[in-house]
Write an enzyme that holds these catalytic residues in place. Structure first.
Site, PDB file in Angstrom:
ATOM      1  CD  GLU A   4      34.460  32.976  39.544  1.00  0.00           C
ATOM      2  OE1 GLU A   4      33.798  33.708  39.674  1.00  0.00           O
ATOM      3  OE2 GLU A   4      35.214  32.823  40.488  1.00  0.00           O
ATOM      4  N   GLY A  31      25.326  37.476  40.053  1.00  0.00           N
ATOM      5  CA  GLY A  31      24.907  38.495  40.203  1.00  0.00           C
ATOM      6  C   GLY A  31      26.125  40.208  40.649  1.00  0.00           C
ATOM      7  CB  ALA A  32      28.949  42.009  41.456  1.00  0.00           C
ATOM      8  CD  GLU A  92      30.797  40.262  43.177  1.00  0.00           C
ATOM      9  OE1 GLU A  92      32.202  40.038  43.032  1.00  0.00           O
ATOM     10  OE2 GLU A  92      30.207  39.845  43.649  1.00  0.00           O
TER      11      GLU A  92
HETATM   12 ZN   LIG Z   1      32.153  36.234  44.725  1.00  0.00          ZN
END
Ligand SMILES: [Zn+2]
Length: 854
Positions: free
Chosen positions: A131, A275-276, A310
């Site tokens: 992303e 973070g994720a 998530e």
């Molecule tokens: Zn997100």
């Protein structure tokens, strides 16, 4: 590079022309363990239709070399059709097959296919992060979120490795030559940025989730959690699976749409930039969430929050995806809100709204006061714009606004709207109005005005109480005054607080009302006794900065720690911090509150925020003339509270870290060294590896440790984390040589991986070393444009933000920033935005310092 920065217009045109039927992607990463090889073979077979046969388009690909391009059986010359960022596809047919074979590069920046070698055991690990648009670093594709397709991955990897991707594998075949090939079943239709591959000798823990769906069928979801082998002893996968199952229960109960992606892997990976990431069925997390040393409950709460954030994306973002990055907020705000919402309702972490009010919103308030702020629904012209929009507005303000929306329309209509939206748009792409339509249907409310006020404007309002009382001390009028840019409708609660018999400040009245326009009278307050404290936005329903009347502020100065309710107290802390940032409360007054009341703060997350904010107040907002004294007071406070804290408690650990961060004079440095060498002891405090590095950093920055002795610490901790920490410590040494080495390593070379770039920058910038780093102001502005052109955006963003001379808090630095901005009108807008924000932080510091000088 031409064509690297895909524009919205190009994406729109391509989406009108193309319908993708599917990708088959073969990656051969058998070369990965050999450090001498920096590329891997990538073969993409792409089936797509074209609505205007005869026309041209392109696929995106960032690769060192393209070996062959075959379009509909016709070989195209790579030298002619590939420009380094795009492969031109001339003369399309109605039905097309494209095969692109390329050598793609292993990444060291966390963008694309990242390669990492574990210093602990020499093992190699790979993972992807895409992303917003880095799948094109790994395979040729139409890199835009609205061209969804099923992806079939095949990965050839060393035989001892495991490979994870979005879907389950259907077969693994040994090739007899030391490699195995993993063939994965096709995914559901997803966007390119959501595809993922994780490969290496990862440690894996497995579990399982099952439930009976409303129609009587069974849903079975295999669960896996992975980390590097050398981290396995620290991997508390049981806790991760517990939160995972609680989340799956909650989202199935509330969303009424079965989890669509089969299995659910959660991979904790090294040198991760964020973070994720919500890759369907294959979520990637930064491995710092695998805790090697003791951390506070706030860290567990934070990790669980990310797990749930998530997971919410599986529906909001993955199943239903924004059309273009303008509506990035649609998924991020929703996931951010839902992460906390589900955490409070479904897990043992019940204090999450306090963290949200105190930390998450601080991020939003900060971002929303920059000159570069933007409406939640942003105008994203291209991919560089998109990259910078992963910010406090898109996440935290958006989530705050959704929290306000829930207060406005109610919990059930809100969730019913989400359910409608998932069913209606499953596997599709949406824009804002699609969500609003669903919410209007289920709530029966017209959201046009709400959306215009909250989503299409920027800036944060302030809400302040205005109080008049009669001779008997009864309220004759309480009004809420709204200020700050576009005035908005706010659903708020006003809390009135007084002392109870124990002396605690407790709420004696709560009045909920709609605030609109510049001044709203709180009719229900008339006749009530004048309280010690008026807290507008009690319960944190809306998004605003809270101000106080004079009497309330006097109460807080004398007794902030007496506010009994944890959320109310967190809101009070947040409000006085905003006053300090805004130059309305002298930094030394804020620090006095910290000195007086931080030791009594029971919420560990709030306490850790206070530590960070106190440091910022001292380093940036205090009058430089007073800094020395303030630093001494803060350091003494830290040691005092460390000694007073409950042995073995989270609070003790937090104060120990703060003692290191705030260490000031010889006495505290002796304590720090004593803790390291075991000659000083704090009852119950385990000086474990992470704490040891914090202590070394304190000594390094003060010039009280040598490089040699810190290098010896690596013998105890020769791990990825140890190497990062050592790098930071060495860069923190107060010598011209250490500063020059850090600067050169990051600015003049692109050899370092992302994690070490970060460590060098963190070590370089020390508040106590203003004179040493002053000579870098000029080179900083001189290098900006080159860095932006030459480095990946992830690294460039860190350099631009991290090396900005923020501790040179003088008019001269401000002038230098202004000069650069006026001389570089034509610089990349994303680069200018970063510089404008750093410049604004600096101007804010100067205003706060003026306030502190009095
Ligand atoms: Zn997100």
């Amino acid at each position: 590079m031409p064509g690297k920065n895909l524009s919205r217009e190009e994406a729109q045109q391509r989406a009108e022309l193309i319908q993708v039927e599917g990708y088959r992607v073969h990656l051969d990463v058998t070369s990965a363990p050999d450090p001498a090889v920096d590329v891997f073979r990538s073969t993409t077979t792409l089936a797509f239709r074209c609505s205007a046969p005869g026309s041209d388009t392109f696929v995106d690909l960032l690769a060192p070399a393209v070996r062959s391009v075959v379009l509909n059986g016709r070989a195209l010359d790579p030298a002619e059709v590939f420009d380094g960022a795009r492969v031109a596809l001339p003369g399309l047919a109605a039905q097309n097959e494209l095969v692109v074979e390329a050598d793609c590069a292993y990444s060291r920046t966390g963008e694309g296919l990242h390669r990492f070698v574990d210093p602990a055991d020499g093992e190699t690990y790979l993972y992807t992060h895409f992303e917003p648009a880095d799948a094109r670093r790994v395979f040729a594709n139409f890199e835009q979120p609205d061209l969804k397709a099923p992806f079939s991955f095949t990965v050839t990897a060393p035989a001892a490795w495991d490979v994870y991707a979005n879907a389950v594998h259907e077969e693994v075949t040994a090739d007899g030559s030391g490699s195995r090939t993993w063939r994965f079943v096709p995914t559901k239709p997803i966007s390119t940025y959501l595809t993922a591959v994780v490969a290496g000798p990862y440690h894996v823990a497995r579990d399982h989730y099952g439930r009976t769906l409303p129609d009587g069928t069974r849903l079975e979801i295999p669960l896996a959690a992975t980390c590097r082998r050398s981290l396995a002893p620290y991997f508390d996968s049981d806790e991760i699976f517990t939160v995972t199952k609680q989340g799956l229960d909650f989202f199935h109960d509330e969303f009424d749409y079965p989890y669509p992606f089969g299995k659910y892997d959660q991979c904790f990976v090294p040198e991760y930039n964020i973070g994720a990431m919500e890759n369907p069925g294959c979520v990637t997390f930064r491995e710092e969430f695998v805790f090697r040393s003791k951390v506070t409950e706030a860290a567990y709460e934070g990790r669980a929050n990310v797990v749930l954030h998530e997971m919410a994306h599986m529906w909001f973002g993955d199943l239903v995806t924004m059309k273009w990055w303008d509506d990035l907020w649609l998924k991020e705000s929703f996931a951010d809100f839902m992460g906390s919402f589900s955490q409070v309702e479904a897990t043992r972490y019940r204090a999450v709204w306090i963290t949200f009010a105190n930390r998450r919103k601080a991020w939003a308030y900060r971002q929303d006061q920059f000159p570069t702020t933007h409406p939640i629904t942003a105008d994203i012209r291209d991919l560089e714009d998109a990259k910078l929009n992963f910010d406090g507005i898109t996440y935290a303000k958006g989530a705050s606004v959704l929290k306000q929306l829930v207060a406005y329309v109610g919990r059930e209509p809100f969730l019913a709207g989400a359910r409608t939206y998932f069913k209606r748009h499953a596997y599709g792409n949406t824009v804002l109005t699609d969500l609003l339509d669903a919410l209007e249907e289920t709530s029966g409310r017209d959201l046009t005005a709400w959306s215009a006020a909250w989503l299409q404007t920027s800036g944060v309002n302030t809400l302040a109480p205005q109080l008049t009382v009669d001779a008997e001390g009864r309220i004759t009028e309480l009004a809420v005054v709204q200020d700050g840019g576009v005035l908005r409708p706010h659903r708020i609660a006003v809390g009135l607080y007084d002392r109870d018999e124990t002396g605690a400040l407790v709420r004696t009245a709560r009045i909920e009302l709609d605030v609109t326009g510049g001044r709203t009278v709180v009719a229900d307050a008339v006749g009530l006794h004048r309280p010690a404290l008026v807290l507008v936005n009690d319960d944190d329903l809306t998004y605003c900065k809270v101000r106080f009347d004079e009497g309330s502020l006097a109460t807080l100065r004398a007794a902030l720690g007496d506010v009994r309710d944890d959320l109310a107290r967190a809101l009070a802390w947040s409000a006085v911090w905003n006053l300090t940032r805004d130059g309305l409360m002298p930094a030394r007054d804020y620090l006095a509150l910290v000195l007086d009341f931080a030791g009594r703060e029971s919420e560990i997350g709030v306490l850790q925020s206070l530590h960070l904010q106190a440091q910022t107040a001292l380093d940036l907002y205090a009058d430089p003339e007073w800094r020395e004294e303030g630093g001494r007071l803060l350091a003494e406070c830290a040691v005092r509270e460390l000694r007073a804290a409950v042995p073995g408690s989270d609070h003790q650990l937090a104060w120990a870290r703060f003692t290191a961060a705030a260490a000031h004079g010889p006495e505290q440095l002796r304590l720090v060294r004593g803790l390291l060498e075991g000659t000083a002891r704090i009852d119950g405090l385990d000086v474990d590896q992470e704490l040891r590095w914090s202590l070394w950093l304190a000594l390094a920055a003060a010039g009280a440790a040598t490089g040699e002795e810190m290098e010896q610490e690596l013998q105890r901790d020769n791990t990825a984390s140890g190497r990062r920490q050592l790098t930071q410590c060495l860069a923190a040494l107060p010598t011209p040589g250490a500063k020059a080495a850090a600067w050169t390593a990051v600015v003049d070379s692109d050899e370092l991986p992302n994690a070490l770039v970060e460590a060098q920058i963190a070590g370089f910038a020390q508040a106590g070393q203003r004179e040493l780093t002053a000579p870098y102001t000029e080179p900083y502005f001189a290098m900006l444009e080159d860095v932006w052109k030459q480095r990946s955006i992830e690294i460039a963003m860190r350099i631009v933000g991290g090396f900005f001379p923020k501790y040179q808090t003088g008019q001269k630095t401000l002038d230098a920033a202004d000069a650069w901005l006026s001389e570089h009108e034509g610089a990349a807008p994303a680069l200018r935005r970063l510089v404008v924000e750093c410049r604004d932080d600096l101007a804010r510091a100067l205003r706060a310092q003026a306030c502190d000088r009095g």
